[in-house]
Enzyme design. Structure first.
Site: not given
Ligand code: DGL
Length: 262
Positions: A11, A74, A185
């Protein structure tokens, strides 16, 4: 490729740890490698070209360390880079993430769904396609959240400043009748307790970490790559401040592993 080879997870920072946590819970025999690209966080405001380059570099690093599968933990990296990684490594299981539009459209009773995500995710063609496909019968209101990822990277999950920032993002969605909020997110599940204090109990919060872990399980199973265990201790790298990442890892997951430099 041996079944006990590790899974590479990455990420822009600590957000993907919310996904790592789900993978550990569902697949306790799997050994995990995690790269936080904290030297370049946030990805949300960066160009797709820049993010693709980071994805290529991090993927190569994880594969050199024997990863049998990759998880782009991500949403922003997925919209920019997952297609290219799948082209580069056609044999490799590569799991990406996308905002949970389909389950949210099925869950809403008011017919209004809010999406909290980064600017990069919300303005991508991939997200537009997701809306076309699954949200034609509901109203979807998108809300970029600049500044929020930085608060979470700092380990600030519930200060007055984080609360005020989040309140500013959520209030307009509630005012327009959203009863379902997508956490689009991977950083945001860590502020779910704070978010729950800002929305009525009737509002559902939906994220995709557990679904991504199940998708990973399916792909590994299909290829006969599920580990028999036992898992080796996870390895963590950061391209930013390793000491800070270590503190936040302990805060978020109670894990005291040492962070190496990426
Ligand atoms: N955690 C990331 C996501 O899921 C990106 C946050 C950022 O770096 O802007 O979109």
């Amino acid at each position: 490729m041996t079944t006990n080879a590790p899974i590479g997870v990455f990420d822009s920072g600590v957000g993907g740890l919310s996904v790592l946590h789900e993978i550990r819970t569902l697949l306790p025999n799997e050994s995990l490698l995690y790269v936080a690209d904290s030297g370049h966080v946030p990805y949300g405001e960066k160009s797709p070209e820049f993010i693709r380059e980071r994805c290529r570099l991090i993927a190569a690093f994880l594969l050199e360390r024997g990863a049998k599968a990759l998880v782009l933990a991500c949403n922003t990296a997925t919209v920019a880079g997952v297609a290219e990684l799948r082209e580069l490594y056609p044999q490799l299981p590569v799991v990406g993430m996308e905002p949970a539009v389909k389950p949210a459209a099925a869950a809403t009773r008011s017919g209004v769904v809010g999406v909290l995500a980064t600017t990069g995710t919300l303005k991508s063609a991939k997200f537009a396609a997701l809306l076309d496909r699954f949200a034609s019968d509901v109203r979807v209101i998108t809300q970029p959240c600049p500044g929020l990822v930085e608060r979470i990277e700092a380990g600030d999950l519930d200060s007055a400043q984080t609360r005020a920032l989040l309140q500013g993002f959520v209030a307009p969605l509630l005012a327009q009748g959203c009863d379902t909020l997508i956490l689009g997110c991977t950083h945001y599940p860590f502020i779910k307790p704070l978010l729950q204090t800002l929305v009525p109990p009737s509002v559902s919060l939906i994220d995709t970490g557990a679904a991504v872990a199940r998708q990973l399980q399916r792909l590994l199973d299909e290829r006969g790559l599920l580990a028999v265990g036992p898992a080796r201790p996870a390895h963590f790298w950061s391209s930013g401040d390793s000491a800070q990442m270590g503190k936040v890892l302990t805060l978020l997951l109670g894990d005291r592993s040492v962070i190496e430099s990426f």
